[in-house]
Design a protein around this motif. Structure first.
Motif, PDB file in Angstrom:
ATOM      1  N   GLN A 100     -14.100 -50.005 -61.287  1.00  0.00           N
ATOM      2  CA  GLN A 100     -14.369 -48.570 -61.297  1.00  0.00           C
ATOM      3  C   GLN A 100     -14.761 -48.052 -62.680  1.00  0.00           C
ATOM      4  O   GLN A 100     -14.917 -46.844 -62.855  1.00  0.00           O
ATOM      5  CB  GLN A 100     -13.125 -47.817 -60.805  1.00  0.00           C
ATOM      6  CG  GLN A 100     -12.738 -48.173 -59.382  1.00  0.00           C
ATOM      7  CD  GLN A 100     -11.388 -47.601 -58.975  1.00  0.00           C
ATOM      8  OE1 GLN A 100     -10.575 -47.250 -59.839  1.00  0.00           O
ATOM      9  NE2 GLN A 100     -11.134 -47.512 -57.689  1.00  0.00           N
ATOM     10  N   SER A 101     -14.941 -48.938 -63.645  1.00  0.00           N
ATOM     11  CA  SER A 101     -15.233 -48.508 -65.009  1.00  0.00           C
ATOM     12  C   SER A 101     -16.681 -48.047 -65.145  1.00  0.00           C
ATOM     13  O   SER A 101     -17.559 -48.428 -64.365  1.00  0.00           O
ATOM     14  CB  SER A 101     -14.954 -49.643 -65.991  1.00  0.00           C
ATOM     15  OG  SER A 101     -15.851 -50.726 -65.760  1.00  0.00           O
ATOM     16  N   ARG A 102     -16.927 -47.246 -66.167  1.00  0.00           N
ATOM     17  CA  ARG A 102     -18.275 -46.756 -66.431  1.00  0.00           C
ATOM     18  C   ARG A 102     -19.188 -47.888 -66.885  1.00  0.00           C
ATOM     19  O   ARG A 102     -20.397 -47.887 -66.599  1.00  0.00           O
ATOM     20  CB  ARG A 102     -18.219 -45.652 -67.497  1.00  0.00           C
ATOM     21  CG  ARG A 102     -19.575 -45.044 -67.819  1.00  0.00           C
ATOM     22  CD  ARG A 102     -19.425 -43.919 -68.822  1.00  0.00           C
ATOM     23  NE  ARG A 102     -18.809 -44.366 -70.053  1.00  0.00           N
ATOM     24  CZ  ARG A 102     -19.466 -44.954 -71.052  1.00  0.00           C
ATOM     25  NH1 ARG A 102     -20.775 -45.169 -70.952  1.00  0.00           N
ATOM     26  NH2 ARG A 102     -18.841 -45.329 -72.144  1.00  0.00           N
ATOM     27  N   THR A 103     -18.639 -48.861 -67.607  1.00  0.00           N
ATOM     28  CA  THR A 103     -19.455 -49.975 -68.075  1.00  0.00           C
ATOM     29  C   THR A 103     -20.064 -50.751 -66.911  1.00  0.00           C
ATOM     30  O   THR A 103     -21.252 -51.096 -66.923  1.00  0.00           O
ATOM     31  CB  THR A 103     -18.598 -50.921 -68.936  1.00  0.00           C
ATOM     32  OG1 THR A 103     -18.055 -50.191 -70.045  1.00  0.00           O
ATOM     33  CG2 THR A 103     -19.425 -52.078 -69.470  1.00  0.00           C
ATOM     34  N   ALA A 105     -20.468 -49.594 -63.835  1.00  0.00           N
ATOM     35  CA  ALA A 105     -21.391 -48.696 -63.135  1.00  0.00           C
ATOM     36  C   ALA A 105     -22.737 -48.627 -63.843  1.00  0.00           C
ATOM     37  O   ALA A 105     -23.798 -48.639 -63.192  1.00  0.00           O
ATOM     38  CB  ALA A 105     -20.771 -47.303 -63.017  1.00  0.00           C
ATOM     39  N   ASP A 106     -22.720 -48.581 -65.165  1.00  0.00           N
ATOM     40  CA  ASP A 106     -23.982 -48.540 -65.908  1.00  0.00           C
ATOM     41  C   ASP A 106     -24.755 -49.846 -65.757  1.00  0.00           C
ATOM     42  O   ASP A 106     -25.993 -49.848 -65.750  1.00  0.00           O
ATOM     43  CB  ASP A 106     -23.702 -48.267 -67.388  1.00  0.00           C
ATOM     44  CG  ASP A 106     -23.258 -46.840 -67.638  1.00  0.00           C
ATOM     45  OD1 ASP A 106     -23.449 -45.998 -66.729  1.00  0.00           O
ATOM     46  OD2 ASP A 106     -22.705 -46.562 -68.712  1.00  0.00           O
ATOM     47  N   ALA A 123     -27.580 -39.717 -65.294  1.00  0.00           N
ATOM     48  CA  ALA A 123     -26.762 -40.907 -65.040  1.00  0.00           C
ATOM     49  C   ALA A 123     -25.394 -40.526 -64.501  1.00  0.00           C
ATOM     50  O   ALA A 123     -24.802 -41.264 -63.698  1.00  0.00           O
ATOM     51  CB  ALA A 123     -26.623 -41.728 -66.327  1.00  0.00           C
ATOM     52  N   HIS A 124     -24.883 -39.378 -64.926  1.00  0.00           N
ATOM     53  CA  HIS A 124     -23.573 -38.926 -64.443  1.00  0.00           C
ATOM     54  C   HIS A 124     -23.590 -38.733 -62.930  1.00  0.00           C
ATOM     55  O   HIS A 124     -22.651 -39.149 -62.224  1.00  0.00           O
ATOM     56  CB  HIS A 124     -23.200 -37.617 -65.136  1.00  0.00           C
ATOM     57  CG  HIS A 124     -21.936 -37.004 -64.619  1.00  0.00           C
ATOM     58  ND1 HIS A 124     -20.692 -37.516 -64.897  1.00  0.00           N
ATOM     59  CD2 HIS A 124     -21.729 -35.919 -63.809  1.00  0.00           C
ATOM     60  CE1 HIS A 124     -19.770 -36.787 -64.308  1.00  0.00           C
ATOM     61  NE2 HIS A 124     -20.375 -35.817 -63.644  1.00  0.00           N
ATOM     62  N   ARG A 127     -23.599 -42.091 -61.171  1.00  0.00           N
ATOM     63  CA  ARG A 127     -22.272 -42.725 -61.142  1.00  0.00           C
ATOM     64  C   ARG A 127     -21.404 -42.118 -60.053  1.00  0.00           C
ATOM     65  O   ARG A 127     -20.642 -42.828 -59.380  1.00  0.00           O
ATOM     66  CB  ARG A 127     -21.581 -42.579 -62.501  1.00  0.00           C
ATOM     67  CG  ARG A 127     -22.299 -43.291 -63.644  1.00  0.00           C
ATOM     68  CD  ARG A 127     -21.440 -43.289 -64.886  1.00  0.00           C
ATOM     69  NE  ARG A 127     -22.221 -43.596 -66.079  1.00  0.00           N
ATOM     70  CZ  ARG A 127     -22.629 -42.693 -66.956  1.00  0.00           C
ATOM     71  NH1 ARG A 127     -22.303 -41.413 -66.790  1.00  0.00           N
ATOM     72  NH2 ARG A 127     -23.336 -43.047 -68.001  1.00  0.00           N
ATOM     73  N   LEU A 128     -21.488 -40.800 -59.873  1.00  0.00           N
ATOM     74  CA  LEU A 128     -20.696 -40.152 -58.827  1.00  0.00           C
ATOM     75  C   LEU A 128     -21.117 -40.634 -57.436  1.00  0.00           C
ATOM     76  O   LEU A 128     -20.261 -40.909 -56.587  1.00  0.00           O
ATOM     77  CB  LEU A 128     -20.849 -38.631 -58.927  1.00  0.00           C
ATOM     78  CG  LEU A 128     -20.246 -37.960 -60.163  1.00  0.00           C
ATOM     79  CD1 LEU A 128     -20.504 -36.462 -60.134  1.00  0.00           C
ATOM     80  CD2 LEU A 128     -18.746 -38.228 -60.247  1.00  0.00           C
ATOM     81  N   ALA A 131     -19.908 -44.226 -56.999  1.00  0.00           N
ATOM     82  CA  ALA A 131     -18.465 -44.268 -56.736  1.00  0.00           C
ATOM     83  C   ALA A 131     -18.153 -43.821 -55.315  1.00  0.00           C
ATOM     84  O   ALA A 131     -17.239 -44.358 -54.670  1.00  0.00           O
ATOM     85  CB  ALA A 131     -17.722 -43.380 -57.745  1.00  0.00           C
TER      86      ALA A 131
END
Length: 366
Positions: A100-103, A105-106, A123-124, A127-128, A131
């Motif tokens: 679930q980390s941003r890394t 996801a990116d 990008a935000h 990511r949502l 998720a």
């Protein structure tokens, strides 16, 4: 005067709708009661074909074990420095956090160009959405982590699920490798210093003569014990230095290690007082040589363990089920659409029948 209330009650009784009246009205118009819900179900079924289907790909994997048996045995034999060689302890909960980390996801955002896929500019927001379309869970008994990814493309859903595992591997490998590199560099510097001191102590020992008085003193047992005590003190000081660099002085680990250092220093002072009465020359050179030799052995073993950890691929995930291309869609459920449409049509017909019955009774009462 008394007949007015009775007449009002009679009117209310006549205008009341009973269950038998309601059932009779439904039977009288059974064709409409049947046809309208069926038509609503058919319309809902047709509407379900307008909804873009969603496919779900699933993969499952096991996080790596915390410690291997052979490594644990080697670490346990290192004495005071054993705590410095502990490898990264990746539990199942930690790996769920990694997923679930941003890394991670990116990483998926760049690999699959999700800005274009999800039609988002930020990008935000991507990511949502990612998720929202990703579900991860861990088994309470077996610790198996299950990962599910939803997407309109069955092939992309499978590829993204497998890519999650690859990105988590990269992340954990980098974390483990960084920690191993730090330990390897630290012990490499310590090893160079101790090796230089050991060579100097060996040269000093070779330059001394072994006299009869030194032999009578039988310094070997006493000197080896004192050298071991000094090595343990140095090891404890090194561990305290490592703990102090990452923890506060008020933490239990630092306080416990500080107490251990103080205890070893007190024992060394008591042993030093007894050692001062022993002959010098050979005794002192032999004591220094054994101390440096013991310390060199401990740090060399720590250095080798750090090199082994650095050479290993961190975060060896054990994949149980690789994500396959789903053959059936997971959404929408057309049966749910039909049932909901039929129920809605039936409800509308019931309300319409009730309104008509009420209107008729009110007209009769009037």
């Amino acid at each position: 005067m008394s007949t007015l209330p009775n007449s009002g009650a009679a009117v209310a009784a006549e205008s009341a709708i009973t269950l038998s009246d309601y059932a009779a009205a439904l039977r009288a118009r059974w064709v409409a009661v049947t046809a309208v819900p069926l038509a609503a179900a058919a319309l809902a079924l047709g509407a379900s074909y307008l909804v873009t289907p969603t496919f779900t790909a699933r993969t499952s994997f096991m996080p790596p074990q915390q410690q291997q048996g052979s490594a644990a045995g080697a670490i346990a034999s290192l004495g005071a420095l054993a705590g410095l060689s502990g490898s990264v302890r990746n539990t199942g909960d930690q790996f769920v956090t990694f997923v679930q980390s941003r890394t991670v996801a990116d990483g998926l955002l760049q690999r699959f160009d999700l800005k274009t896929v999800y039609d988002e500019k930020l990008a935000h927001d991507v990511r949502l959405k990612l998720a929202d379309r990703t579900r991860v869970s861990i088994g309470k008994k077996d610790g198996v982590i299950t990962l599910e990814v939803d997407d309109e493309s069955p092939q992309r859903a499978a590829d993204m699920a497998n890519a999650y595992v690859e990105e988590v591997r990269k992340l954990t490998a980098g974390l483990t490798l960084t920690e191993a590199q730090q330990r390897r560099a630290f012990f490499e510097g310590q090893l160079k210093q101790v090796r230089a001191k050991l060579d100097s102590a060996q040269a000093a020992l070779q330059g001394t003569g072994v006299s009869t008085e030194s032999i009578k003193a039988e310094p070997k047992a006493a000197v080896e014990a004192l050298a071991k005590l000094r090595a343990e003190l140095t090891n404890a000081e090194v561990r305290l230095q490592m703990l102090s660099s990452s923890l506060s002085s008020n933490t239990p680990e630092v306080q416990q290690q500080t107490a251990a250092v103080s205890r070893l220093r007190a024992e060394l002072n008591r042993a030093g007082q007894a050692e001062r009465s022993a002959p010098g020359g050979y005794v002192g050179a032999y004591r220094e040589f054994k101390y440096q030799e013991t310390l060199f052995d401990l740090i060399a073993r720590q250095y080798e363990l750090a090199r082994v950890d650095e050479s290993r691929d961190g975060g060896q995930l054990q994949v149980i089920d690789v994500a396959q291309v789903p053959e059936r869609k997971s959404k929408p459920k057309r049966s749910f659409f039909m049932i909901a449409g039929f129920a809605l049509g039936l409800l509308l017909m019931g309300l319409q029948t009730g309104r008509e019955l009420k209107a008729r009774r009110e007209q009769r009462a009037a």
